[in-house]
Design an enzyme around this catalytic site. Structure first.
Site, PDB file in Angstrom:
ATOM      1  N   MET A   3       6.034  -6.710   0.804  1.00  0.00           N
ATOM      2  CA  MET A   3       5.047  -7.512  -0.068  1.00  0.00           C
ATOM      3  C   MET A   3       5.078  -6.581  -1.375  1.00  0.00           C
ATOM      4  O   MET A   3       4.075  -7.175  -2.116  1.00  0.00           O
ATOM      5  CB  MET A   3       3.910  -7.703   0.541  1.00  0.00           C
ATOM      6  CG  MET A   3       3.767  -8.432   1.877  1.00  0.00           C
ATOM      7  SD  MET A   3       2.063  -9.338   2.211  1.00  0.00           S
ATOM      8  CE  MET A   3       0.978  -7.711   2.264  1.00  0.00           C
ATOM      9  N   HIS A  61       9.001   1.933   1.924  1.00  0.00           N
ATOM     10  CA  HIS A  61       9.738   0.740   1.691  1.00  0.00           C
ATOM     11  C   HIS A  61      11.201   1.288   1.277  1.00  0.00           C
ATOM     12  O   HIS A  61      12.074   0.698   1.688  1.00  0.00           O
ATOM     13  CB  HIS A  61       9.307   0.069   0.439  1.00  0.00           C
ATOM     14  CG  HIS A  61       7.672  -0.636   0.982  1.00  0.00           C
ATOM     15  ND1 HIS A  61       6.726  -0.470   0.240  1.00  0.00           N
ATOM     16  CD2 HIS A  61       7.319  -1.534   1.807  1.00  0.00           C
ATOM     17  CE1 HIS A  61       5.797  -0.955   0.699  1.00  0.00           C
ATOM     18  NE2 HIS A  61       6.172  -1.770   1.554  1.00  0.00           N
ATOM     19  N   SER A 113       0.778   0.431   1.004  1.00  0.00           N
ATOM     20  CA  SER A 113       0.309  -0.101  -0.571  1.00  0.00           C
ATOM     21  C   SER A 113      -1.046   0.060  -0.835  1.00  0.00           C
ATOM     22  O   SER A 113      -1.559   0.160  -1.885  1.00  0.00           O
ATOM     23  CB  SER A 113       1.157  -1.390  -0.755  1.00  0.00           C
ATOM     24  OG  SER A 113       2.405  -1.424  -0.744  1.00  0.00           O
TER      25      SER A 113
END
Length: 289
Positions: free
Chosen positions: A27, A34, A183
């Site tokens: 996202m 990530h 995040s």
């Protein structure tokens, strides 16, 4: 690195690259967790793609869809540096065109834990992952173990829908103090960020207790509650000791692998983490992290 914004563009790129393809779905607002997935994909496949899409279908009313952190330019630079060959970057209208009304629901596995706290979450996750796998057509798709229930839900939908893709689980990447990278960590104030290490401290405590021979699930849950309760800025949402495969809550003693997971709020910020008890050495334990 190609930027592809529609299903037709993505499919055309895939058709032109018939070798093995790895996909890292994200996202955005990327961190080292990530990028570890992306680098593994690059190492294990002929070509690699990543997707960036903040999926509105997995956010419930009052959640943080509108303020979810976004930095497309930075994300693309990081993926380019990681060796990614293409990024699927669809808009909401490409993923959910006007009149959209089809959703994927995984029963059972998606009901408790995060599913209980966020009732629409896994319907949105299952739907967007199915759509991404259908359009990108990867041979392997890479997901982190931090989102333990999500990983199991995705494996189940791939199995149940006979999707021809291998789901690759990658270890949780942590900050120096043990906090799992997320995040949403960007939302934390400096004081909350310092307090947030209580998640990994609580899990490490339980892991060490398990290593000392404690198998009673309620004793493990109670201990985690006490550790989190010692941090004034943290509010425990849930702590679970569940069967690692079925996610059924364990009553009595943990037999085989048990998934110990928790969610803790720091003001408006909600963080999750987990550890697998009884996992073979080399798994996602926290000892020494």
């Amino acid at each position: 690195m190609k930027i592809l914004q529609t299903p037709a563009e993505m499919r055309a790129w895939r058709a032109a690259h018939p070798g093995s393809l790895g996909l890292t779905p994200t996202m955005g607002y990327l961190h080292d967790g990530h990028l570890a997935l992306a680098r593994r994909s690059v190492a294990e496949n002929d070509v690699s793609a990543a997707s960036i899409f903040v999926n509105p279908a997995q956010f419930g009313p009052g959640e943080d869809y509108e303020r979810y952190p976004r930095d497309e330019e930075r994300d693309l630079a990081l993926l380019r540096d990681a060796g990614i060959d293409a990024v699927y970057l669809p808009g909401v209208e490409a993923m959910y065109p006007e009149g959209y009304q089809t959703y994927v629901t995984v029963e059972g596995l998606a009901q408790g834990l995060e599913g209980a706290s966020r009732p629409v979450h896994f319907r949105g996750v299952a739907t967007v992952v199915t759509k991404l796998l259908n359009v990108v057509r990867p041979d392997r798709a890479y997901f982190g173990k931090k989102d333990a229930q999500q990983l199991r839900v995705i494996r189940r939908l791939v199995r149940d829908l006979d999707l021809p893709v291998e789901i690759v689980a990658c270890e949780t990447v942590r900050e120096a103090d043990g906090l799992a990278m997320s995040s949403r960590n960007a939302y934390l104030t400096p004081e909350q960020r310092a307090a947030a290490s209580v998640l990994s401290r609580a899990l490490r405590w339980a892991e060490e207790l398990y290593a000392d021979g404690v198998r009673d699930a309620e004793s493990l849950r109670a201990g985690v509650r006490a550790v989190v309760g010692s941090e004034p800025l943290g509010e425990l949402d849930y702590v679970s000791v569940a069967d690692s495969e079925t996610l059924a809550e364990v009553e009595g003693e943990v037999a085989g692998e048990g998934l110990l997971s928790l969610a803790v709020r720091f003001g408006a910020v909600r963080l999750i983490d987990n550890v697998t008890l009884g996992e073979e050495k080399g798994g996602d334990g926290l000892s020494g992290s």
